[in-house]
Structure formats: structure tokens, C-alpha cells
Design an enzyme around this catalytic site. Structure first.
Site, PDB file in Angstrom:
ATOM      1  N   ASP A  44     -17.115 -30.055  29.287  1.00 24.56           N
ATOM      2  CA  ASP A  44     -17.648 -28.940  28.511  1.00 24.56           C
ATOM      3  C   ASP A  44     -18.229 -29.414  27.179  1.00 24.56           C
ATOM      4  O   ASP A  44     -17.803 -30.433  26.637  1.00 24.56           O
ATOM      5  CB  ASP A  44     -16.529 -27.913  28.274  1.00 24.56           C
ATOM      6  CG  ASP A  44     -17.087 -26.564  27.845  1.00 24.56           C
ATOM      7  OD1 ASP A  44     -18.257 -26.252  28.177  1.00 24.56           O
ATOM      8  OD2 ASP A  44     -16.351 -25.811  27.166  1.00 24.56           O
ATOM      9  N   HIS A  61     -27.293 -31.489  28.600  1.00 21.87           N
ATOM     10  CA  HIS A  61     -26.988 -31.744  30.016  1.00 21.87           C
ATOM     11  C   HIS A  61     -27.508 -33.128  30.431  1.00 21.87           C
ATOM     12  O   HIS A  61     -26.841 -33.857  31.162  1.00 21.87           O
ATOM     13  CB  HIS A  61     -27.608 -30.667  30.911  1.00 21.87           C
ATOM     14  CG  HIS A  61     -27.059 -29.282  30.653  1.00 21.87           C
ATOM     15  ND1 HIS A  61     -25.722 -29.038  30.490  1.00 21.87           N
ATOM     16  CD2 HIS A  61     -27.677 -28.075  30.533  1.00 21.87           C
ATOM     17  CE1 HIS A  61     -25.529 -27.741  30.279  1.00 21.87           C
ATOM     18  NE2 HIS A  61     -26.703 -27.133  30.289  1.00 21.87           N
ATOM     19  N   LEU A 155     -13.372 -45.652  44.797  1.00 20.49           N
ATOM     20  CA  LEU A 155     -13.140 -44.423  44.024  1.00 20.49           C
ATOM     21  C   LEU A 155     -13.730 -43.242  44.781  1.00 20.49           C
ATOM     22  O   LEU A 155     -14.873 -43.306  45.231  1.00 20.49           O
ATOM     23  CB  LEU A 155     -13.821 -44.541  42.651  1.00 20.49           C
ATOM     24  CG  LEU A 155     -13.930 -43.263  41.810  1.00 20.49           C
ATOM     25  CD1 LEU A 155     -12.564 -42.835  41.290  1.00 20.49           C
ATOM     26  CD2 LEU A 155     -14.884 -43.457  40.632  1.00 20.49           C
TER      27      LEU A 155
HETATM   28  C1  IPE Z   1     -16.450 -24.790  32.419  1.00 19.99           C
HETATM   29  O1  IPE Z   1     -17.258 -24.706  31.307  1.00 19.99           O
HETATM   30  C2  IPE Z   1     -17.274 -25.090  33.636  1.00 19.99           C
HETATM   31  C3  IPE Z   1     -17.818 -26.438  33.715  1.00 19.99           C
HETATM   32  C4  IPE Z   1     -17.576 -27.390  32.866  1.00 19.99           C
HETATM   33  C5  IPE Z   1     -18.675 -26.716  34.858  1.00 19.99           C
HETATM   34  P1  IPE Z   1     -17.816 -23.303  30.812  1.00 19.99           P
HETATM   35  O2  IPE Z   1     -18.620 -23.563  29.596  1.00 19.99           O
HETATM   36  O3  IPE Z   1     -18.500 -22.598  31.920  1.00 19.99           O
HETATM   37  O4  IPE Z   1     -16.470 -22.523  30.479  1.00 19.99           O
HETATM   38  P2  IPE Z   1     -16.200 -21.341  29.455  1.00 19.99           P
HETATM   39  O5  IPE Z   1     -17.311 -20.356  29.592  1.00 19.99           O
HETATM   40  O6  IPE Z   1     -16.171 -21.961  28.088  1.00 19.99           O
HETATM   41  O7  IPE Z   1     -14.860 -20.817  29.836  1.00 19.99           O
HETATM   42  C1  IPE Z   2     -20.804 -27.850  30.210  1.00 21.53           C
HETATM   43  O1  IPE Z   2     -21.429 -27.664  28.994  1.00 21.53           O
HETATM   44  C2  IPE Z   2     -21.782 -27.957  31.363  1.00 21.53           C
HETATM   45  C3  IPE Z   2     -21.759 -26.806  32.263  1.00 21.53           C
HETATM   46  C4  IPE Z   2     -20.923 -25.810  32.185  1.00 21.53           C
HETATM   47  C5  IPE Z   2     -22.743 -26.809  33.325  1.00 21.53           C
HETATM   48  P1  IPE Z   2     -21.875 -26.235  28.501  1.00 21.53           P
HETATM   49  O2  IPE Z   2     -23.254 -25.958  29.009  1.00 21.53           O
HETATM   50  O3  IPE Z   2     -20.860 -25.210  28.872  1.00 21.53           O
HETATM   51  O4  IPE Z   2     -21.914 -26.432  26.937  1.00 21.53           O
HETATM   52  P2  IPE Z   2     -21.299 -25.488  25.836  1.00 21.53           P
HETATM   53  O5  IPE Z   2     -19.863 -25.259  26.186  1.00 21.53           O
HETATM   54  O6  IPE Z   2     -22.092 -24.230  25.864  1.00 21.53           O
HETATM   55  O7  IPE Z   2     -21.450 -26.245  24.579  1.00 21.53           O
HETATM   56 MG    MG Z   3     -19.186 -24.484  27.968  1.00 19.57          MG
END
Ligand code: IPE
Ligand code: IPE
Ligand code: MG
Length: 273
Positions: A44, A61, A155
Site C-alpha cells: 500500500d 504504481h 520461490l
Molecule cells: C489494499 O490497499 C489493497 C492492495 C494493496 C491491493 P487499499 O489501498 O485498497 O486499502 P484501503 O482502501 O486503504 O483499505
Molecule cells: C496500493 O497503493 C496499490 C493498489 C491498491 C493497487 P494505493 O494505490 O492504494 O496507494 P495509496 O494507498 O492511495 O497511497
Molecule cells: Mg491504498
């Protein structure tokens, strides 16, 4: 190959240099032991990492892929048998279409580009999730890579894609209900082992260590059944900034934990009453 000249950086199979310092860090972790058998990561903070620098979320990303590569390679080198990455959740479909499309494109390109590296590193690719929701091109690319890496044994890298823990639990419930309906399973025979075996990710052991980057104290619908006794490690570091050094810190923290599984520590004895 390291032939005893410790000052010479050794080449990994992919040609990227693993420094002697890194090899020493990994060896120290192995000696310190035990290493987790299965590491699961909620990757995240990509968007926040990018926005912090005034860049578009998608840039986060892209940079996050660099972390995926480094962490995967580090786990393979360390000797961690299972790595599971929360890549796209069921709920992530509700993001703006432009971001969803960018993520799907990125997935296709990354699998295409990294396949050779997976093969060279002995990484077996797997996916878990509601794959029917993915664009056909994505599914095709994944199927190819899964098939081509199926013999690798160093792995197991599992991408949780269009995944949620509740989705997975429902798949198991449906599968078991069908068997009960068909008369091949009695409800009273459904125990934890039978249930776990019906989960789509049944081939994976429960994670020993769950890492969440980006600082949120929640599990966001990841591996709900499997994390019953998993050790949690949450770091403020955003995913694009999380590299092998940060992974080693997480493993170091894991190694300091005492896993009791509801029991008392073996050395604790009660005085006689
Ligand atoms: C969790 O991150 C999902 C992934 C890392 C794929 P999110 O950004 O979607 O989670 P929330 O919204 O903070 O709970
Ligand atoms: C995690 O990073 C990647 C996915 C959930 C696909 P985020 O896109 O949720 O990034 P933040 O949490 O908004 O910073
Ligand atoms: Mg996120």
C-alpha cells in the site's frame, strides 16, 4: 558465483549484482533464524508516494513494480519459499476507470517483461482471485507465465488479483455446499482442515509474517482465514520505497517475536498449589 574472493560482487542469475554486503545481511538473518516460510504483503501507499512528490498516482504504481522485483528477488535469494502479494483487491475495481485501466496495462506489460527474470530466478508464478473479472489480455498473459514457470521450485510467488478474503471464503463455502448437496460430504465432517482445503489458495501454508506498507492499521480484506496466527508488521514506508533493506527489518522484527498460538511459553511453569 562466489569463489572465495569476498570483495568481488557476485552476479545473480539475472545479471543484477548482489553485493557482498547484501549477501552478508542475508546470511546473518538466516543464522539468526528462523526465517518465515510464507511472507504476505499488503503493498500500500503507491498513490501517496507519488503525490508526495507532486506526481500522478500512476507513477507510484510504476515505481512499485521496482519494489516487487527487488522483494521477489531478495526472497528467492534468502530462501523464503512463499511470497504472496496483494496486488489488486475486489474493492479496487471501484477506483476511477483510468486508474484501473492503467493498473491492468501495467500488469500485462510487467508479466511480459519480467517472465524471463522469473524463470532465471527459479520463481513459480501463481494467482489467486476472481480472475474472470480481469481483461482477457491480462488473463492470457498470466496463464502463459503461470504455465511457463510451473516447474520452478525456488520461490512460489502468488499474486492476489481481484482478490478479497471474503470472496475466497465464499468460494470455499460454495464448494463445500455443493459436496454436501451431492451427498459426498457430511456437514459434521467439515472441520478446519476440510475448510482450508476448499479455499482457492489451499496450496499455500498460512502466512507467518504479514507486512503492510503505507502505515494503515487494517487488513483490507486480505487472507482473512489464513492470518489467524500470523505475525503483523506495519511500516509507514510507502510501497515504492520498500526495498530489500526494509524487508530485512521486517524479518528481523519477526524473529524477535514469541509465537505462542494461545499457549503459554514453554519455560513458564506454575508453582505447585
Ligand atoms: C489494499 O490497499 C489493497 C492492495 C494493496 C491491493 P487499499 O489501498 O485498497 O486499502 P484501503 O482502501 O486503504 O483499505
Ligand atoms: C496500493 O497503493 C496499490 C493498489 C491498491 C493497487 P494505493 O494505490 O492504494 O496507494 P495509496 O494507498 O492511495 O497511497
Ligand atoms: Mg491504498
Amino acid at each position: 558465483m562466489n569463489n572465495g574472493h569476498s570483495s568481488v560482487p557476485s552476479l545473480t542469475l539475472t545479471g543484477t549484482v548482489q553485493t557482498e554486503e547484501d549477501r552478508a545481511l542475508q546470511e546473518a538473518l538466516r543464522q539468526r533464524g528462523p526465517l518465515p516460510v510464507h511472507i504476505a504483503i499488503i503493498m500500500d501507499g503507491n498513490g501517496r508516494w507519488a503525490q508526495q512528490q507532486g506526481k500522478h498516482r500512476v507513477v507510484g504504481h510504476y515505481e512499485g513494480i521496482e519494489s516487487v522485483r527487488d522483494i521477489t528477488e531478495a526472497c528467492a535469494q534468502l530462501g523464503i519459499p512463499y511470497l504472496t502479494l496483494y496486488t489488486f483487491s475486489t474493492e479496487n475495481w471501484q477506483r476511477p476507470a483510468s486508474e484501473v485501466n492503467a493498473l491492468m496495462q501495467l500488469l500485462v506489460h510487467t508479466i511480459r517483461r519480467e517472465k524471463q527474470r522469473l524463470l532465471e530466478n527459479g520463481v513459480r508464478l501463481q494467482v489467486v482471485g476472481d480472475l474472470d473479472q480481469l481483461p482477457a489480455e491480462c488473463r492470457h498473459e498470466l496463464e502463459q507465465a503461470i504455465q511457463e514457470t510451473a516447474q520452478n521450485q525456488r520461490l512460489v510467488l502468488t499474486l492476489a488479483l481481484s482478490y478479497s478474503g471474503r470472496w475466497e471464503i465464499l468460494q470455499a463455502v460454495r464448494a463445500l455446499a455443493r459436496r454436501v448437496q451431492a451427498g459426498t460430504l457430511r456437514p459434521e465432517d467439515i472441520d478446519e482442515a476440510v475448510f482450508a482445503a476448499a479455499l482457492p489458495s489451499a496450496s499455500l501454508p498460512d502466512p507467518d509474517l504479514l507486512i503492510r506498507t503505507g502505515g494503515e492499521f487494517r487488513v483490507s480484506n486480505f487472507l482473512l482465514w489464513q492470518i489467524a496466527y500470523t505475525e503483523l508488521y506495519i511500516t509507514d514506508t510507502f510501497w515504492p520505497a520498500f526495498r530489500r533493506r526494509q524487508l530485512y527489518e521486517a524479518i528481523y522484527s519477526y524473529q524477535n517475536r514469541e509465537r505462542r498460538f494461545g499457549r503459554i511459553r514453554p519455560t513458564d511453569t506454575n508453582p505447585p498449589r
